[in-house]
Design a protein around this motif. Sequence first.
Motif, PDB file in Angstrom:
ATOM      1  N   MET A   1      -6.874   8.467   2.591  1.00 49.84           N
ATOM      2  CA  MET A   1      -5.911   8.452   1.483  1.00 49.84           C
ATOM      3  C   MET A   1      -5.726   7.032   0.954  1.00 49.84           C
ATOM      4  O   MET A   1      -5.660   6.809  -0.252  1.00 49.84           O
ATOM      5  CB  MET A   1      -4.563   9.010   1.967  1.00 49.84           C
ATOM      6  CG  MET A   1      -3.508   9.089   0.869  1.00 49.84           C
ATOM      7  SD  MET A   1      -3.962  10.318  -0.371  1.00 49.84           S
ATOM      8  CE  MET A   1      -2.569  10.189  -1.484  1.00 49.84           C
ATOM      9  N   SER A   2      -5.639   6.080   1.905  1.00 48.61           N
ATOM     10  CA  SER A   2      -5.463   4.686   1.490  1.00 48.61           C
ATOM     11  C   SER A   2      -6.662   4.190   0.694  1.00 48.61           C
ATOM     12  O   SER A   2      -6.520   3.359  -0.203  1.00 48.61           O
ATOM     13  CB  SER A   2      -5.239   3.796   2.716  1.00 48.61           C
ATOM     14  OG  SER A   2      -6.343   3.867   3.598  1.00 48.61           O
ATOM     15  N   TYR A   4      -8.439   5.985  -1.375  1.00 41.45           N
ATOM     16  CA  TYR A   4      -8.299   6.519  -2.727  1.00 41.45           C
ATOM     17  C   TYR A   4      -7.294   5.695  -3.527  1.00 41.45           C
ATOM     18  O   TYR A   4      -7.512   5.388  -4.700  1.00 41.45           O
ATOM     19  CB  TYR A   4      -7.858   7.983  -2.682  1.00 41.45           C
ATOM     20  CG  TYR A   4      -8.818   8.897  -1.963  1.00 41.45           C
ATOM     21  CD1 TYR A   4     -10.184   8.606  -1.929  1.00 41.45           C
ATOM     22  CD2 TYR A   4      -8.377  10.048  -1.322  1.00 41.45           C
ATOM     23  CE1 TYR A   4     -11.064   9.441  -1.263  1.00 41.45           C
ATOM     24  CE2 TYR A   4      -9.249  10.892  -0.658  1.00 41.45           C
ATOM     25  CZ  TYR A   4     -10.602  10.583  -0.629  1.00 41.45           C
ATOM     26  OH  TYR A   4     -11.479  11.400   0.022  1.00 41.45           O
ATOM     27  N   VAL A   5      -6.188   5.335  -2.871  1.00 40.38           N
ATOM     28  CA  VAL A   5      -5.168   4.513  -3.541  1.00 40.38           C
ATOM     29  C   VAL A   5      -5.747   3.149  -3.888  1.00 40.38           C
ATOM     30  O   VAL A   5      -5.546   2.631  -4.996  1.00 40.38           O
ATOM     31  CB  VAL A   5      -3.924   4.360  -2.650  1.00 40.38           C
ATOM     32  CG1 VAL A   5      -2.936   3.383  -3.287  1.00 40.38           C
ATOM     33  CG2 VAL A   5      -3.259   5.706  -2.419  1.00 40.38           C
ATOM     34  N   SER A   6      -6.473   2.565  -2.936  1.00 35.52           N
ATOM     35  CA  SER A   6      -7.083   1.257  -3.164  1.00 35.52           C
ATOM     36  C   SER A   6      -8.088   1.307  -4.300  1.00 35.52           C
ATOM     37  O   SER A   6      -8.118   0.416  -5.164  1.00 35.52           O
ATOM     38  CB  SER A   6      -7.772   0.777  -1.884  1.00 35.52           C
ATOM     39  OG  SER A   6      -8.439  -0.448  -2.101  1.00 35.52           O
ATOM     40  N   SER A   8      -8.145   3.493  -6.748  1.00 33.94           N
ATOM     41  CA  SER A   8      -7.426   3.751  -7.994  1.00 33.94           C
ATOM     42  C   SER A   8      -6.815   2.466  -8.541  1.00 33.94           C
ATOM     43  O   SER A   8      -6.924   2.179  -9.743  1.00 33.94           O
ATOM     44  CB  SER A   8      -6.331   4.793  -7.766  1.00 33.94           C
ATOM     45  OG  SER A   8      -6.876   6.026  -7.330  1.00 33.94           O
ATOM     46  N   LEU A   9      -6.186   1.693  -7.668  1.00 38.53           N
ATOM     47  CA  LEU A   9      -5.579   0.432  -8.093  1.00 38.53           C
ATOM     48  C   LEU A   9      -6.648  -0.552  -8.558  1.00 38.53           C
ATOM     49  O   LEU A   9      -6.461  -1.263  -9.554  1.00 38.53           O
ATOM     50  CB  LEU A   9      -4.777  -0.182  -6.946  1.00 38.53           C
ATOM     51  CG  LEU A   9      -3.486   0.549  -6.560  1.00 38.53           C
ATOM     52  CD1 LEU A   9      -2.857  -0.091  -5.327  1.00 38.53           C
ATOM     53  CD2 LEU A   9      -2.506   0.555  -7.720  1.00 38.53           C
ATOM     54  N   ILE A 148     -11.287   9.347 -10.534  1.00 39.18           N
ATOM     55  CA  ILE A 148     -10.380   8.218 -10.355  1.00 39.18           C
ATOM     56  C   ILE A 148     -10.461   7.256 -11.536  1.00 39.18           C
ATOM     57  O   ILE A 148      -9.440   6.822 -12.083  1.00 39.18           O
ATOM     58  CB  ILE A 148     -10.695   7.475  -9.035  1.00 39.18           C
ATOM     59  CG1 ILE A 148     -10.323   8.358  -7.842  1.00 39.18           C
ATOM     60  CG2 ILE A 148      -9.948   6.145  -8.968  1.00 39.18           C
ATOM     61  CD1 ILE A 148     -10.703   7.763  -6.501  1.00 39.18           C
TER      62      ILE A 148
END
Length: 207
Positions: A1-2, A4-6, A8-9, A148
């Motif tokens: 999950m992290s 994907y967040v990374s 995306s950012l 993404i």
Amino acid sequence: MSDYVSQSLSAFMGLFAVMNPVANTPVFLGLTEGDSDQVRKRVARRAVLVAFLVVTVFCLFGAYILKLFGITFPAFQIAGGIVVFGIGLKMLQGEQSRVHNPSKTDLDLEAELEVAISPLAVPILAGPGTITTAMTFVSRDRPLSILITVSAFLVLCAITYVFFVAGQRFIRYVGQGGVKVVTRFMGLILAVIGTQILIEGIKGVWP
């Protein structure tokens, strides 16, 4: 999950730096000078829509387009990295690149093409730097990276629309000095992104 967040950012910040709605707001105001608020909203909406469609097409079919012309992705990364680095370097030095400063020839096209499409959508918003950056993020992990990257660019287009519509109030609030500071900071980020794209391209040629 992290991860994907990374990712995306990373995609959002990379695209934000190269498209730079802060620096493009004065350009938009200059191109729509004398127009009513309703016309400006219509121009802004059409510009971000066209830019989104252009980037989405390259995200989905960019690899096939390159293959059609016999271009390898590492070669595209090297050329694109140089372009992105050049834009970032000019922004960092406080200069305006041709991408964010349309020439008289570009402006003369308004007689045939609406300003929302050219030069605002292409090449100011969806220029070679934006397309190269988007395709670089897409190449990392298909097809999730496509979702993404396109989602990040969609959010960026919405933010750009808000900047354009509220452009006059924004400029009055931050002032020209604030715009220059943000532009130089984004120039630094852009130069680093261009360097990274160039390194990845060189690794693709000489692993």
